[in-house]
Design a protein around this motif. Structure first.
Motif, mmCIF file in Angstrom:
data_model
loop_
_atom_site.group_PDB
_atom_site.id
_atom_site.type_symbol
_atom_site.label_atom_id
_atom_site.label_comp_id
_atom_site.label_asym_id
_atom_site.label_seq_id
_atom_site.Cartn_x
_atom_site.Cartn_y
_atom_site.Cartn_z
ATOM 1 N N GLY A 228 -0.552 -1.189 -9.541
ATOM 2 C CA GLY A 228 -1.995 -1.286 -9.353
ATOM 3 C C GLY A 228 -2.547 -2.686 -9.220
ATOM 4 O O GLY A 228 -3.727 -2.909 -9.523
ATOM 5 N N LEU A 229 -1.733 -3.641 -8.728
ATOM 6 C CA LEU A 229 -2.294 -4.963 -8.445
ATOM 7 C C LEU A 229 -3.382 -4.786 -7.393
ATOM 8 O O LEU A 229 -3.173 -4.121 -6.384
ATOM 9 N N THR A 230 -4.538 -5.358 -7.631
ATOM 10 C CA THR A 230 -5.699 -5.100 -6.778
ATOM 11 C C THR A 230 -6.256 -6.400 -6.215
ATOM 12 O O THR A 230 -6.422 -7.381 -6.949
ATOM 13 N N ALA A 231 -6.514 -6.381 -4.897
ATOM 14 C CA ALA A 231 -7.071 -7.566 -4.238
ATOM 15 C C ALA A 231 -7.778 -7.124 -2.963
ATOM 16 O O ALA A 231 -7.515 -6.047 -2.430
ATOM 17 N N THR A 232 -8.650 -7.985 -2.484
ATOM 18 C CA THR A 232 -9.317 -7.747 -1.215
ATOM 19 C C THR A 232 -8.568 -8.511 -0.136
ATOM 20 O O THR A 232 -8.279 -9.696 -0.281
ATOM 21 N N GLY A 233 -8.247 -7.799 0.944
ATOM 22 C CA GLY A 233 -7.547 -8.409 2.064
ATOM 23 C C GLY A 233 -8.232 -8.065 3.370
ATOM 24 O O GLY A 233 -9.065 -7.158 3.433
ATOM 25 N N ARG A 234 -7.873 -8.794 4.406
ATOM 26 C CA ARG A 234 -8.465 -8.583 5.726
ATOM 27 C C ARG A 234 -7.428 -8.035 6.696
ATOM 28 O O ARG A 234 -7.382 -8.397 7.864
ATOM 29 N N HIS A 235 -6.607 -7.113 6.216
ATOM 30 C CA HIS A 235 -5.526 -6.557 7.017
ATOM 31 C C HIS A 235 -5.993 -5.287 7.715
ATOM 32 O O HIS A 235 -6.715 -4.480 7.135
ATOM 33 N N GLU B 45 -12.036 -4.481 10.183
ATOM 34 C CA GLU B 45 -11.189 -4.592 8.992
ATOM 35 C C GLU B 45 -10.812 -6.047 8.740
ATOM 36 O O GLU B 45 -10.744 -6.491 7.599
ATOM 37 N N ARG B 46 -10.561 -6.758 9.805
ATOM 38 C CA ARG B 46 -10.152 -8.152 9.693
ATOM 39 C C ARG B 46 -11.337 -9.065 9.396
ATOM 40 O O ARG B 46 -11.184 -10.120 8.806
ATOM 41 N N GLU B 47 -12.525 -8.641 9.783
ATOM 42 C CA GLU B 47 -13.725 -9.452 9.556
ATOM 43 C C GLU B 47 -14.280 -9.277 8.142
ATOM 44 O O GLU B 47 -14.587 -10.253 7.470
ATOM 45 N N THR B 48 -14.428 -8.035 7.705
ATOM 46 C CA THR B 48 -15.099 -7.778 6.429
ATOM 47 C C THR B 48 -14.145 -7.637 5.256
ATOM 48 O O THR B 48 -14.541 -7.862 4.123
ATOM 49 N N VAL C 192 1.925 -12.114 -5.349
ATOM 50 C CA VAL C 192 1.673 -10.917 -4.534
ATOM 51 C C VAL C 192 0.191 -10.844 -4.164
ATOM 52 O O VAL C 192 -0.164 -10.624 -3.000
ATOM 53 N N VAL C 193 -0.686 -11.032 -5.136
ATOM 54 C CA VAL C 193 -2.125 -11.006 -4.862
ATOM 55 C C VAL C 193 -2.482 -12.105 -3.867
ATOM 56 O O VAL C 193 -3.313 -11.899 -2.970
ATOM 57 N N GLY C 194 -1.864 -13.261 -3.980
ATOM 58 C CA GLY C 194 -2.099 -14.336 -3.023
ATOM 59 C C GLY C 194 -1.760 -13.927 -1.591
ATOM 60 O O GLY C 194 -2.474 -14.280 -0.656
ATOM 61 N N LEU C 195 -0.682 -13.162 -1.421
ATOM 62 C CA LEU C 195 -0.336 -12.664 -0.089
ATOM 63 C C LEU C 195 -1.381 -11.677 0.425
ATOM 64 O O LEU C 195 -1.777 -11.730 1.590
ATOM 65 N N VAL C 196 -1.817 -10.776 -0.436
ATOM 66 C CA VAL C 196 -2.821 -9.792 -0.027
ATOM 67 C C VAL C 196 -4.112 -10.496 0.369
ATOM 68 O O VAL C 196 -4.751 -10.128 1.361
ATOM 69 N N GLU C 197 -4.506 -11.503 -0.366
ATOM 70 C CA GLU C 197 -5.752 -12.213 -0.092
ATOM 71 C C GLU C 197 -5.607 -13.248 1.021
ATOM 72 O O GLU C 197 -6.603 -13.766 1.505
ATOM 73 N N GLU D 226 -3.281 -14.745 4.623
ATOM 74 C CA GLU D 226 -3.197 -14.543 6.070
ATOM 75 C C GLU D 226 -3.203 -13.062 6.446
ATOM 76 O O GLU D 226 -2.351 -12.304 6.015
ATOM 77 N N PRO D 227 -4.176 -12.634 7.252
ATOM 78 C CA PRO D 227 -4.243 -11.216 7.620
ATOM 79 C C PRO D 227 -3.128 -10.806 8.577
ATOM 80 O O PRO D 227 -2.676 -11.602 9.402
ATOM 81 N N VAL D 228 -2.715 -9.558 8.452
ATOM 82 C CA VAL D 228 -1.774 -8.929 9.381
ATOM 83 C C VAL D 228 -2.414 -7.639 9.876
ATOM 84 O O VAL D 228 -3.364 -7.130 9.280
#
Length: 120
Positions: free
Chosen positions: A9-16, A22-25, A61-66, A68-70
């Motif tokens: 349940g690691l939780t983060a906001t990403g632009r993926h 999805e990539r903008e907001t 892991v959270v740093g990756l989610v937050e 560079e977007p994919v």
């Protein structure tokens, strides 16, 4: 047989995402990580340096989610697995990426992609 360290349940906001909005907001992502590691040395020494520091792993892991977007959740899951396997003590990793706000036109609870990767 190896031991398991799990982060759930690691939780983060990403632009993926595939869609431009999805990539903008951005949106919420949850990640579960399970890694195989031999914890016997840490159990004997009672020293954090003899095991995988799950706090540090969680932050990375959270740093990756937050970061560079994919476009695909599969790509994000692979990057997380690769990050886990950078630690030579980790023999394999199972990563589940949850995308509970996926742009789907029907009611749903969650979308997940689960991958398993092992050291070769």
């Amino acid at each position: 047989m190896l031991d398991r360290i799990e982060l759930r349940g690691l939780t983060a906001t990403g632009r993926h995402g595939w869609l431009p909005h999805e990539r903008e907001t951005g949106q919420l992502f949850r990640v579960d990580v399970s890694v195989s590691v031999d914890t016997r040395a840490a159990a004997r020494s009672d020293d954090l340096t003899d095991t995988v520091d799950y706090g540090s792993l969680a932050e990375r892991v959270v740093g990756l989610v937050e970061g560079e977007p994919v476009r695909l959740v599969e790509t994000l899951a692979q990057r997380i697995a690769d990050l886990c396997l950078e630690d030579p003590r980790i023999e394999d990793a199972e990563v589940t990426v949850h995308k509970p706000e996926a742009p789907i036109s029907v009611p749903f609870d969650d979308v997940t992609v689960t991958i398993r990767r092992a050291r070769t």
